[in-house]
Scaffold this motif. Sequence first.
Motif, PDB file in Angstrom:
ATOM      1  N   CYS A  22       8.843   0.473 -10.711  1.00 21.51           N
ATOM      2  CA  CYS A  22       8.109  -0.502 -11.513  1.00 21.51           C
ATOM      3  C   CYS A  22       7.464   0.238 -12.670  1.00 21.51           C
ATOM      4  CB  CYS A  22       7.054  -1.219 -10.684  1.00 21.51           C
ATOM      5  SG  CYS A  22       5.895  -2.210 -11.666  1.00 21.51           S
ATOM      6  N   ALA A  23       7.935  -0.060 -13.870  1.00 21.72           N
ATOM      7  CA  ALA A  23       7.343   0.512 -15.077  1.00 21.72           C
ATOM      8  C   ALA A  23       6.272  -0.442 -15.579  1.00 21.72           C
ATOM      9  CB  ALA A  23       8.413   0.724 -16.126  1.00 21.72           C
ATOM     10  N   ALA A  24       5.062   0.076 -15.713  1.00 22.64           N
ATOM     11  CA  ALA A  24       3.935  -0.773 -16.098  1.00 22.64           C
ATOM     12  C   ALA A  24       3.348  -0.329 -17.430  1.00 22.64           C
ATOM     13  CB  ALA A  24       2.855  -0.716 -15.018  1.00 22.64           C
ATOM     14  N   SER A  25       2.718  -1.253 -18.090  1.00 21.41           N
ATOM     15  CA  SER A  25       2.011  -0.896 -19.320  1.00 21.41           C
ATOM     16  C   SER A  25       0.776  -0.074 -18.958  1.00 21.41           C
ATOM     17  CB  SER A  25       1.606  -2.148 -20.102  1.00 21.41           C
ATOM     18  OG  SER A  25       0.869  -3.035 -19.277  1.00 21.41           O
ATOM     19  N   ARG A  26       0.421   0.818 -19.860  1.00 20.59           N
ATOM     20  CA  ARG A  26      -0.690   1.718 -19.590  1.00 20.59           C
ATOM     21  C   ARG A  26      -1.994   0.949 -19.336  1.00 20.59           C
ATOM     22  NH1 ARG A  26      -2.111   6.966 -20.122  1.00 20.59           N
ATOM     23  NH2 ARG A  26      -4.241   7.423 -20.756  1.00 20.59           N
ATOM     24  N   SER A  27      -2.133  -0.192 -19.993  1.00 24.50           N
ATOM     25  CA  SER A  27      -3.377  -0.954 -19.884  1.00 24.50           C
ATOM     26  C   SER A  27      -3.649  -1.415 -18.467  1.00 24.50           C
ATOM     27  CB  SER A  27      -3.329  -2.162 -20.830  1.00 24.50           C
ATOM     28  OG  SER A  27      -2.268  -3.027 -20.475  1.00 24.50           O
ATOM     29  N   ILE A  28      -2.589  -1.696 -17.706  1.00 23.34           N
ATOM     30  CA  ILE A  28      -2.789  -2.158 -16.331  1.00 23.34           C
ATOM     31  C   ILE A  28      -2.610  -1.049 -15.323  1.00 23.34           C
ATOM     32  CG2 ILE A  28      -0.405  -2.872 -15.877  1.00 23.34           C
ATOM     33  CD1 ILE A  28      -1.544  -5.368 -14.480  1.00 23.34           C
ATOM     34  N   PHE A  29      -1.879  -0.004 -15.705  1.00 21.53           N
ATOM     35  CA  PHE A  29      -1.556   1.050 -14.742  1.00 21.53           C
ATOM     36  C   PHE A  29      -2.685   2.052 -14.569  1.00 21.53           C
ATOM     37  CE2 PHE A  29       1.689   3.169 -12.315  1.00 21.53           C
ATOM     38  CZ  PHE A  29       1.333   4.507 -12.342  1.00 21.53           C
ATOM     39  N   SER A  30      -3.200   2.507 -15.670  1.00 18.27           N
ATOM     40  CA  SER A  30      -4.192   3.586 -15.604  1.00 18.27           C
ATOM     41  C   SER A  30      -5.474   3.090 -14.932  1.00 18.27           C
ATOM     42  CB  SER A  30      -4.511   4.116 -16.995  1.00 18.27           C
ATOM     43  OG  SER A  30      -5.070   3.106 -17.793  1.00 18.27           O
ATOM     44  N   ARG A  31      -6.024   3.897 -14.089  1.00 14.50           N
ATOM     45  CA  ARG A  31      -7.288   3.675 -13.372  1.00 14.50           C
ATOM     46  C   ARG A  31      -7.222   2.557 -12.331  1.00 14.50           C
ATOM     47  NH1 ARG A  31      -9.237   4.262 -18.594  1.00 14.50           N
ATOM     48  NH2 ARG A  31      -9.682   2.045 -18.767  1.00 14.50           N
ATOM     49  N   ASN A  32      -6.044   1.955 -12.109  1.00 12.99           N
ATOM     50  CA  ASN A  32      -5.917   0.904 -11.101  1.00 12.99           C
ATOM     51  C   ASN A  32      -5.035   1.330  -9.946  1.00 12.99           C
ATOM     52  OD1 ASN A  32      -7.456  -1.257 -12.201  1.00 12.99           O
ATOM     53  ND2 ASN A  32      -5.804  -1.685 -13.642  1.00 12.99           N
TER      54      ASN A  32
END
Length: 118
Positions: A22-32
Motif C-alpha cells: 500500500c503506497a500512501a501519501s506522506r500526509s497520511i502515512f507519516s506519524r500515523n
Amino acid sequence: QVQLVESGGGLVQAGGSLRLSCAASRSIFSRNAMGWYRQAPGKQREFVAAVTSSGISTDYEDSVKGRFTISRDNAKNTVYLQMNSLKPEDTAVYFCNAGWRRPISDYWGQGTQVTVSS
C-alpha cells in the motif's frame, strides 16, 4: 490530498502466499499507525492488522495471527502485508488506511482482490 494505492493481490491456492503493498501519501502515512482491512462479499469491512508509526509494534485479528505479517517502509511511505498459509476464508478485497485498529480517514483506495481457491 490523501492517496492510498493497494496492490499485490491475486488468485492463489490454499496454503499459498501473497505480499500486498500500500503506497500512501506522506500526509497520511507519516506519524500515523497504518492498518490493513478486508471486506468479503456480503460482509462488513473488518480489521486485519496494524503497525505503529515506528514499525516496532504490531497487532492482528485473531484468525490471521501466525500467518500474516505487517510491516512498513517509512522511507517509501509504504505498508506491506505478507500473507502465508492462505485459506479460502481469507478471500476478500484488502484495503489499507491510517490508524490503530480503526481507520482514521474517510478516504479508501480501490483495494486489491485476494482470492484463495480450495
